[in-house]
Design a protein around this motif. Structure first.
Motif, PDB file in Angstrom:
ATOM      1  N   ALA A 175      33.772  34.579  49.202  1.00 32.99           N
ATOM      2  CA  ALA A 175      33.621  36.074  48.949  1.00 32.99           C
ATOM      3  C   ALA A 175      33.122  36.663  50.272  1.00 32.99           C
ATOM      4  O   ALA A 175      31.810  36.256  50.343  1.00 32.99           O
ATOM      5  CB  ALA A 175      33.278  36.409  47.612  1.00 32.99           C
ATOM      6  N   LEU A 179      40.266  41.822  41.351  1.00 33.26           N
ATOM      7  CA  LEU A 179      41.159  40.735  42.356  1.00 33.26           C
ATOM      8  C   LEU A 179      40.401  40.285  43.513  1.00 33.26           C
ATOM      9  O   LEU A 179      39.174  40.748  43.842  1.00 33.26           O
ATOM     10  CB  LEU A 179      42.309  41.497  42.824  1.00 33.26           C
ATOM     11  CG  LEU A 179      43.085  42.460  41.589  1.00 33.26           C
ATOM     12  CD1 LEU A 179      44.335  43.024  42.151  1.00 33.26           C
ATOM     13  CD2 LEU A 179      43.809  41.382  40.413  1.00 33.26           C
ATOM     14  N   GLY A 180      40.945  39.194  43.950  1.00 34.25           N
ATOM     15  CA  GLY A 180      40.587  38.352  44.956  1.00 34.25           C
ATOM     16  C   GLY A 180      39.620  37.468  44.965  1.00 34.25           C
ATOM     17  O   GLY A 180      39.729  36.600  43.782  1.00 34.25           O
ATOM     18  N   GLN A 181      38.524  37.332  45.814  1.00 38.29           N
ATOM     19  CA  GLN A 181      37.549  36.157  45.634  1.00 38.29           C
ATOM     20  C   GLN A 181      36.642  36.290  44.484  1.00 38.29           C
ATOM     21  O   GLN A 181      35.296  36.400  44.532  1.00 38.29           O
ATOM     22  CB  GLN A 181      36.891  35.982  46.933  1.00 38.29           C
ATOM     23  CG  GLN A 181      37.935  35.539  47.762  1.00 38.29           C
ATOM     24  CD  GLN A 181      38.393  34.070  47.726  1.00 38.29           C
ATOM     25  OE1 GLN A 181      37.809  33.062  47.318  1.00 38.29           O
ATOM     26  NE2 GLN A 181      39.957  34.405  47.829  1.00 38.29           N
ATOM     27  N   PHE A 201      39.264  44.826  45.194  1.00 35.51           N
ATOM     28  CA  PHE A 201      39.782  43.584  45.947  1.00 35.51           C
ATOM     29  C   PHE A 201      38.345  43.005  46.858  1.00 35.51           C
ATOM     30  O   PHE A 201      38.108  43.746  47.590  1.00 35.51           O
ATOM     31  CB  PHE A 201      40.844  43.957  46.835  1.00 35.51           C
ATOM     32  CG  PHE A 201      41.267  42.753  47.524  1.00 35.51           C
ATOM     33  CD1 PHE A 201      41.985  41.548  46.880  1.00 35.51           C
ATOM     34  CD2 PHE A 201      40.869  42.369  48.923  1.00 35.51           C
ATOM     35  CE1 PHE A 201      42.293  40.648  47.433  1.00 35.51           C
ATOM     36  CE2 PHE A 201      41.392  41.450  49.420  1.00 35.51           C
ATOM     37  CZ  PHE A 201      41.981  40.417  48.929  1.00 35.51           C
ATOM     38  N   VAL A 202      38.119  41.783  46.323  1.00 33.72           N
ATOM     39  CA  VAL A 202      37.212  41.001  47.135  1.00 33.72           C
ATOM     40  C   VAL A 202      37.668  40.118  48.173  1.00 33.72           C
ATOM     41  O   VAL A 202      38.304  39.170  47.673  1.00 33.72           O
ATOM     42  CB  VAL A 202      36.328  40.272  46.015  1.00 33.72           C
ATOM     43  CG1 VAL A 202      35.020  39.413  46.858  1.00 33.72           C
ATOM     44  CG2 VAL A 202      35.727  41.301  44.962  1.00 33.72           C
ATOM     45  N   PRO A 203      37.683  40.512  49.364  1.00 37.80           N
ATOM     46  CA  PRO A 203      38.163  39.717  50.395  1.00 37.80           C
ATOM     47  C   PRO A 203      37.665  38.213  50.565  1.00 37.80           C
ATOM     48  O   PRO A 203      36.487  38.067  50.025  1.00 37.80           O
ATOM     49  CB  PRO A 203      38.123  40.540  51.717  1.00 37.80           C
ATOM     50  CG  PRO A 203      37.059  41.303  51.517  1.00 37.80           C
ATOM     51  CD  PRO A 203      36.868  41.494  49.956  1.00 37.80           C
ATOM     52  N   GLU A 204      38.344  37.398  51.482  1.00 36.85           N
ATOM     53  CA  GLU A 204      37.813  36.073  51.410  1.00 36.85           C
ATOM     54  C   GLU A 204      37.104  36.299  53.110  1.00 36.85           C
ATOM     55  O   GLU A 204      37.674  36.947  53.928  1.00 36.85           O
ATOM     56  CB  GLU A 204      38.859  35.049  51.728  1.00 36.85           C
ATOM     57  CG  GLU A 204      38.540  33.809  52.090  1.00 36.85           C
ATOM     58  CD  GLU A 204      39.653  32.807  51.810  1.00 36.85           C
ATOM     59  OE1 GLU A 204      39.871  31.799  52.660  1.00 36.85           O
ATOM     60  OE2 GLU A 204      40.748  32.963  50.848  1.00 36.85           O
ATOM     61  N   PRO A 219      39.992  36.713  38.214  1.00 38.72           N
ATOM     62  CA  PRO A 219      40.495  37.979  38.558  1.00 38.72           C
ATOM     63  C   PRO A 219      41.235  38.586  37.239  1.00 38.72           C
ATOM     64  O   PRO A 219      42.050  37.895  36.515  1.00 38.72           O
ATOM     65  CB  PRO A 219      41.511  37.611  39.490  1.00 38.72           C
ATOM     66  CG  PRO A 219      41.104  36.341  40.067  1.00 38.72           C
ATOM     67  CD  PRO A 219      40.405  35.524  38.909  1.00 38.72           C
ATOM     68  N   ILE A 272      33.961  44.811  50.469  1.00 33.44           N
ATOM     69  CA  ILE A 272      34.862  45.218  49.170  1.00 33.44           C
ATOM     70  C   ILE A 272      35.617  46.249  49.101  1.00 33.44           C
ATOM     71  O   ILE A 272      35.091  47.300  49.651  1.00 33.44           O
ATOM     72  CB  ILE A 272      34.025  45.026  47.718  1.00 33.44           C
ATOM     73  CG1 ILE A 272      33.189  43.493  47.801  1.00 33.44           C
ATOM     74  CG2 ILE A 272      34.805  45.289  46.672  1.00 33.44           C
ATOM     75  CD1 ILE A 272      32.114  43.614  46.864  1.00 33.44           C
ATOM     76  N   GLN A 273      37.036  46.023  48.928  1.00 31.19           N
ATOM     77  CA  GLN A 273      38.039  47.192  49.044  1.00 31.19           C
ATOM     78  C   GLN A 273      38.182  47.932  47.667  1.00 31.19           C
ATOM     79  O   GLN A 273      38.276  47.131  46.765  1.00 31.19           O
ATOM     80  CB  GLN A 273      39.190  47.036  49.459  1.00 31.19           C
ATOM     81  CG  GLN A 273      39.104  46.385  50.966  1.00 31.19           C
ATOM     82  CD  GLN A 273      38.520  47.455  51.837  1.00 31.19           C
ATOM     83  OE1 GLN A 273      39.192  48.359  51.733  1.00 31.19           O
ATOM     84  NE2 GLN A 273      37.864  47.029  52.786  1.00 31.19           N
TER      85      GLN A 273
END
Length: 184
Positions: free
Chosen positions: A130, A96-98, A178-181, A102, A135-136
């Protein structure tokens, strides 16, 4: 051996997983035939011997375990236990995420893990926003407790560029990536 993304991986015999659908029978004993889904805790309920944990065993190893149980409990002298896979449970990770697409990524049948780079690649790669150094990965342990892991893929890529021995982070079935912004 199989090759993927420039890395060599060893293919192993499939190990029985929770929610697989398995056929059980003792040869020449038609009344023993049953089709059963492995429980979430990895168990099958079998005639005469009851509940048996089979998760993590190959079909052949599980057959040998069952033969031993039937003989030790004196139900049969020399049973020929037959196990066959009817349906594999779905094993996947969510990305999910960037990333560009997804989605849930399915594991190859023989794989026990999938590396993070492979999962992100299958999700279409990173977007231009990204933040790849934070990365979480959320993972549940066997007791159901949630664990959060921060992975720095930027450092991984840098070590690969320098031809250093770098090992990609291994994802397990059920992980959520989860790839954050990035913030500017």
């Amino acid at each position: 051996m199989a090759r993927g993304n420039g890395e060599v991986t060893q293919l192993n015999d499939y190990e029985i997983a929770p929610l697989d659908l398995v056929t059980f029978q003792i040869y020449d004993e038609p009344d023993t035939r049953l089709v059963q889904r492995v429980s979430a805790s990895g168990e099958l309920r079998l005639p005469l011997i009851g509940i048996v944990n089979v998760a993590g065993l190959t079909l052949r190893d599980a057959e040998q375990k069952l033969v031993k149980m039937y003989v030790e409990q004196e139900f049969y002298i020399n049973p020929q236990v037959l196990l066959a896979m009817q349906e594999y449970s779905q094993r996947s990770v969510s990305v999910l995420g960037q990333v560009n697409r997804p989605e849930q990524i399915l594991f190859p049948l023989e794989a026990k893990s999938m590396n993070l780079v492979q999962a992100i690649t299958e999700a279409g790669g990173f977007t231009r926003l990204a933040k790849i150094d934070a990365i979480q990965v959320t993972r549940q342990d066997t007791q159901g407790a949630e664990e959060r892991i921060t992975v720095n893929l930027e450092a991984y890529f840098e070590s690969k560029r320098k031809n250093a021995e770098a090992k990609a982070f291994a994802l397990l079935p059920g992980d959520i990536v989860f790839v954050p912004e990035r913030t500017f």
